[in-house]
Write an enzyme that holds these catalytic residues in place. Sequence first.
Site, short mmCIF file in Angstrom:
data_model
loop_
_atom_site.label_atom_id
_atom_site.label_comp_id
_atom_site.label_asym_id
_atom_site.label_seq_id
_atom_site.Cartn_x
_atom_site.Cartn_y
_atom_site.Cartn_z
CD GLN A 16 -15.86 -47.24 61.90
OE1 GLN A 16 -14.90 -46.67 61.45
NE2 GLN A 16 -17.03 -47.20 61.30
CD GLU A 138 -17.90 -41.83 60.72
OE1 GLU A 138 -17.30 -42.61 61.46
OE2 GLU A 138 -17.48 -40.69 60.46
CG ASP A 167 -18.35 -44.72 64.07
OD1 ASP A 167 -18.90 -44.16 65.02
OD2 ASP A 167 -18.97 -45.38 63.22
N GLY A 246 -4.73 -25.06 53.94
CA GLY A 246 -3.64 -24.25 54.46
C GLY A 246 -3.33 -23.07 53.57
N1 COA Z 1 -25.30 -58.41 78.34
C1 COA Z 1 -26.55 -57.92 78.49
N2 COA Z 1 -26.99 -56.80 77.86
C2 COA Z 1 -26.12 -56.19 77.05
C3 COA Z 1 -24.81 -56.63 76.85
C4 COA Z 1 -24.40 -57.82 77.54
N3 COA Z 1 -23.18 -58.31 77.41
N4 COA Z 1 -24.20 -55.81 75.98
C5 COA Z 1 -25.10 -54.86 75.64
N5 COA Z 1 -26.26 -55.07 76.28
C6 COA Z 1 -27.49 -54.28 76.20
C7 COA Z 1 -27.29 -52.86 76.67
O1 COA Z 1 -27.23 -52.78 78.05
C8 COA Z 1 -28.51 -52.17 76.06
O2 COA Z 1 -29.61 -52.45 76.88
P1 COA Z 1 -30.65 -51.29 77.39
O3 COA Z 1 -31.15 -50.66 76.12
O4 COA Z 1 -31.67 -52.07 78.13
O5 COA Z 1 -29.89 -50.35 78.23
C9 COA Z 1 -28.72 -52.97 74.77
O6 COA Z 1 -27.88 -54.11 74.87
C10 COA Z 1 -28.38 -52.23 73.50
O7 COA Z 1 -27.22 -51.42 73.62
P2 COA Z 1 -27.11 -50.07 72.82
O8 COA Z 1 -25.79 -49.45 73.08
O9 COA Z 1 -28.30 -49.23 73.10
O10 COA Z 1 -27.11 -50.62 71.32
P3 COA Z 1 -27.94 -50.08 70.06
O11 COA Z 1 -27.66 -51.06 68.97
O12 COA Z 1 -29.35 -49.81 70.35
O13 COA Z 1 -27.24 -48.67 69.70
C11 COA Z 1 -25.38 -47.25 69.15
C12 COA Z 1 -26.02 -48.64 69.04
C13 COA Z 1 -24.01 -47.32 68.53
C14 COA Z 1 -26.25 -46.20 68.40
C15 COA Z 1 -25.29 -46.84 70.64
O14 COA Z 1 -24.61 -47.84 71.33
C16 COA Z 1 -24.58 -45.51 70.86
O15 COA Z 1 -25.14 -44.41 70.65
N6 COA Z 1 -23.34 -45.56 71.35
C17 COA Z 1 -22.55 -44.40 71.67
C18 COA Z 1 -22.05 -43.68 70.46
C19 COA Z 1 -21.25 -44.56 69.55
O16 COA Z 1 -20.27 -45.14 69.91
N7 COA Z 1 -21.70 -44.57 68.28
C20 COA Z 1 -20.94 -45.13 67.20
C21 COA Z 1 -20.93 -46.57 67.16
S1 COA Z 1 -19.78 -47.03 65.91
#
Ligand code: COA
Length: 415
Positions: A16, A138, A167, A246
């Site tokens: 998001q 979030e 988010d 406020g």
């Molecule tokens: N090709 C290959 N690999 C890809 C890719 C692509 N196009 N897009 C994503 N990936 C991989 C990433 O490199 C990552 O790999 P790694 O763990 O080996 O480094 C993997 O997919 C998963 O990505 P990740 O961001 O860790 O996803 P998640 O589902 O585990 O976590 C969140 C989701 C939102 C918790 C995390 O991304 C996060 O903390 N983000 C920052 C804060 C944020 O925006 N949070 C709110 C989201 S609404």
Amino acid sequence: MEALKGIKILDMTHVQSGPTCTQLLAWFGADVIKVERPGVGDATRGQLRDIPDVDSLYFTMLNHNKRSVTLNTKKDEGKAIFIKLIETCDVLVENFAPGALDRMGFSWERIQEINPRIIYASIKGFGPGPYEDCKVYENVAQCTGGSASTTGFRDGPPLVTGAQIGDSGTGLHLAFGIVTALFHRTTSGKGQRVTAAMQDGVLNLCRVKLRDQQRLAHGPLNEYSQAGQGIPFGEATPRAGNDSGGGQPGWILKCKGWENDPDAYVYFITQAAVWGNVCDIIGKPEWKEAPGYATPAERLDKISAIFDAIEEWTKTKDKFEVMEICNPLNIPCGPILSMKELSEQQSLRDTGTIVEVDHPERGKYLSVGNPVKLSDSPSDVKRSPLLGEHTDEILGEVLGLSTEEIKAAKSAGAV
Ligand code: COA
């Protein structure tokens, strides 16, 4: 003309926060190229589905006006295409877990080396410090950014709010940072790193509560109803129920029909300048000049009782009648509008804040359009892309790959 026309966004965002940011940029006319993992895509495509095998509303409502390309950035063939995208784009936006892009081999240093003009924008849960490596969603941001501790009733537990301030709120902050960096680039000629942490974004939105934290050192927060009730304050800004943030006291009051309708309520503000009008409509004209009632300071210790009296009046009217009576008298108030009521509000349809969008697989659905209006650059909301819908077009037309090169990338499983 579209305000951001000609700006290319390499959109590596998901879920998001990041998609909110890039959707805004797309609405303002940027060409947003959303990179998704082949065969998988943004996880939200499949989350909270209302129709089997069709992109969810969660996804469609956050990814309008974008193009989707599938690309595996962990494969060598995918990395080569990713480098071309970095060379071509003005901004790279991502909200992966901390370090994910570095693990793919694309540190900020490497990205700058490939394209010194690129702006690299990220959302993370936390900024540098003890929690910088944490994954964050979030409600974690709402809790760690000060919102939950200050939301809810004083004698109840902390509450998260329905507004997605962690988010979507951080997405808005990031979009502002990106446009600022783009503006700066027009004079510096260089890109820069833009980061927005969700904890920081929530705290920014809660700054009035940090204000109150410091005011506590100088005595009770007199405009909180807790003060009027004689309940002492603790060490931290308390939860204040529906108190106004406020200087003008306010509260949510029941309206006619509240027994059966969960949204038959109105927010009512006893603005000092129209105190006389408030007294008149609720049938208490004697309060206008009565000792203990005439000035805002005198009223503070009985504000709850005053709202009880106003509620006796609001309970005799429906929430829209309250608004119709109060508005001409300059008494600020707002009916509690449900999502159903908002989705049916004609004026929001007329301004494009609520739009009906047609999707080839799900049919028509409602979405929130661009809430920011530019007089010369209207936002036309276009449906979200299917997974990889624009892969060929982006590889061919944007990056200039030949048909053979595209075929090779496909057979290597890179797109
Ligand atoms: N090709 C290959 N690999 C890809 C890719 C692509 N196009 N897009 C994503 N990936 C991989 C990433 O490199 C990552 O790999 P790694 O763990 O080996 O480094 C993997 O997919 C998963 O990505 P990740 O961001 O860790 O996803 P998640 O589902 O585990 O976590 C969140 C989701 C939102 C918790 C995390 O991304 C996060 O903390 N983000 C920052 C804060 C944020 O925006 N949070 C709110 C989201 S609404």
